[in-house]
Design an enzyme around this catalytic site. Structure first.
Site, PDB file in Angstrom:
ATOM      1  N   TYR A 158       0.850  -1.195   0.000  1.00  0.00           N
ATOM      2  CA  TYR A 158       0.000   0.000   0.000  1.00  0.00           C
ATOM      3  C   TYR A 158       0.879   1.235   0.000  1.00  0.00           C
ATOM      4  O   TYR A 158       1.876   1.318   0.734  1.00  0.00           O
ATOM      5  CB  TYR A 158      -0.898   0.013   1.245  1.00  0.00           C
ATOM      6  CG  TYR A 158      -1.677   1.300   1.433  1.00  0.00           C
ATOM      7  CD1 TYR A 158      -2.962   1.428   0.928  1.00  0.00           C
ATOM      8  CD2 TYR A 158      -1.117   2.385   2.111  1.00  0.00           C
ATOM      9  CE1 TYR A 158      -3.678   2.616   1.097  1.00  0.00           C
ATOM     10  CE2 TYR A 158      -1.824   3.568   2.282  1.00  0.00           C
ATOM     11  CZ  TYR A 158      -3.104   3.671   1.765  1.00  0.00           C
ATOM     12  OH  TYR A 158      -3.800   4.843   1.917  1.00  0.00           O
ATOM     13  N   GLU A 197      -3.689   7.577  -3.860  1.00  0.00           N
ATOM     14  CA  GLU A 197      -3.620   6.349  -3.065  1.00  0.00           C
ATOM     15  C   GLU A 197      -3.536   5.154  -4.005  1.00  0.00           C
ATOM     16  O   GLU A 197      -4.398   4.973  -4.868  1.00  0.00           O
ATOM     17  CB  GLU A 197      -4.859   6.235  -2.170  1.00  0.00           C
ATOM     18  CG  GLU A 197      -4.846   5.015  -1.266  1.00  0.00           C
ATOM     19  CD  GLU A 197      -6.133   4.893  -0.474  1.00  0.00           C
ATOM     20  OE1 GLU A 197      -6.065   4.572   0.715  1.00  0.00           O
ATOM     21  OE2 GLU A 197      -7.211   5.125  -1.051  1.00  0.00           O
TER      22      GLU A 197
END
Length: 445
Positions: free
Chosen positions: A167, A255
């Protein structure tokens, strides 16, 4: 990739709220994409006010233009175009994805009978057959209306295996007064879960806006994400390119989940979410021109034109307030006294009479509305402006449902005089509790 609309800054969703507030919160969660400001002990949720909506392929294009590694892909509007795109890819495996803004596409259902808005195949001919059952048909997911959303475009992309998922995000963090990198070796899952269960796997790096992302920062973050050897340098390069994109498009958040590693030794951004700063629209005309409003709720679109924030609910008492927190409290009090809110309408700060008038037009256009409750706490908002807007709307729209008004704050005495001398059948309330009781009682009469 999921790109969604956004609502007012610093709205904190209280999961222990009453049924009414939970309904509002559900609407906000569907309509927002959350900034996640993570530290070792906790994660804080902020819901920034943003409206721009991009389809997955549009966002992939922006990433490509900044040199970010994404899967090879084409976009098709017809089944024949999808078939040709699949042939041109010449890939071992192909993924076909319906392009709608709602999440949950993989488990969605088309009214053509096809199950799933995301399909994998090794046969280009199958791509054409699947696209024929997607294009022009409605796809229903957990985030769409019951009737679903019509699919007008599909993305045909190269399918890549992922050996490891991480991530990575860049976002604006007030505590650092600027952009911050957030990363975790645990990708492909909700980062909130990672922050809650294994906070030691969340890594942050503040970015100096004058220096940008330094090489040592990018390499350190890549190492924290678990990339080793040549892949560490490759991941660091992708991190720097993502920051270039962040600056280039005036993003408030980029993101990537997952930022993946392939068996062939590639670092690829497989799935991403980008939030844009509405205040930069004047210099991001090409980006904002891509805004896809075809799936937006017509009432929400009409509200946005007047800088109003609107979410429809299932009740019959319309709520007209200033501030998201006050809106949720109003919904709670209505529910407490046996009523049901029909909407969440936030007027915001620098209000003008015309906005009040347009807000009433939206509220009265809803056939479910049997009463309207105005709850204004005037700080920045001038209550007299609200009062003038209310009286104008009542007269010109020939309001036929009961109207309860509670005003407090700036210029409230003048506002009350305006309402009293208007001669209109407006029910004045002393406080919020009194207002909710009167609104509920007006319907029961």
């Amino acid at each position: 990739m999921r790109f969604q609309r956004h609502l007012p800054l610093d709205l904190r969703v209280n999961m222990a709220a009453s049924m009414a507030s939970q309904a509002v919160a559900k609407g906000l969660r569907i309509a927002t994409s959350k900034h996640i400001l993570l530290d070792k002990a906790k994660c804080t949720w902020l819901s920034p006010r943003r409206w721009l909506n991009l389809q997955e392929y549009q966002s992939k294009k922006l990433m490509q233009e900044s040199g970010v590694a994404v899967q090879r892909f084409y976009v098709a509007d017809t089944a024949s175009e999808a078939l040709e795109a699949a042939k041109r890819l010449n890939a071992k495996e192909i993924v076909l994805k319906a392009q709608i803004l709602a999440g949950g596409r993989g488990k969605g259902v088309f009214d053509s009978g096809l199950k799933g808005g995301v399909h994998l195949t090794k046969d280009p001919a199958v791509v054409g057959e699947l696209a024929n059952k997607m294009l022009g048909f409605n796809l229903t997911t957990k985030q769409t209306p019951k009737e679903g959303v019509k699919v007008k475009t599909v993305m045909v992309a190269e399918a890549l295996d992922i050996t490891r998922e991480t991530y990575f995000a860049i976002l604006m963090d007030r505590s650092f007064n600027g952009p911050v990198m957030v990363g975790s070796p645990q990708g492909g899952m909700d980062i909130e879960e990672v922050a809650a269960s294994t906070p030691e796997l969340i890594f942050k790096e503040a970015i100096d806006i004058f220096e940008g992302v330094r090489d040592d920062q990018a390499l350190r973050m890549a190492a924290n994400l678990g990339f080793k050897g040549a892949l560490q340098r490759q991941a660091a390069d992708q991190i720097k390119r993502l920051y270039d994109l962040f600056l280039k498009v005036d993003a408030t958040q980029v993101e990537v989940n997952p930022l993946g590693e392939t068996p062939e030794g590639q670092v690829v951004c497989f799935d991403a979410k980008i939030n844009f700063d509405d205040n930069a629209e004047f210099r991001q005309k090409n980006v904002f021109a891509m805004d896809d409003m075809t799936e937006a709720d017509p009432t929400e679109m009409a509200a946005a034109k007047w800088d109003l924030k609107y979410i429809g609910l299932d009740g019959n008492i319309a709520c007209f307030v200033n501030g998201a927190g006050l809106a949720m409290a109003t919904c709670d009090i209505i529910d407490l006294h046996g009523g049901k809110p029909a909407n969440f309408l936030d007027l915001g700060g620098g209000v003008k009479e015309k906005q009040v008038y347009e807000a009433f037009k939206l509220l009265t256009a809803d056939p479910k509305v049997e009463a309207i409750l105005v709850n204004i706490f005037g700080g920045i908002v001038n209550c007299a402006i609200i009062a003038n807007g209310i009286t104008k709307a009542c007269r010109e729209l020939e309001l036929k449902v009961p109207l309860v008004v509670r005003l407090e704050g700036t210029n409230v005495h003048e506002a009350k005089r305006i309402l009293t001398e208007s001669g209109l059948p407006i029910l004045a309330a002393d406080d919020l509790d009194d207002a909710a009781k009167k609104a509920v009682a007006a319907i029961k009469k």
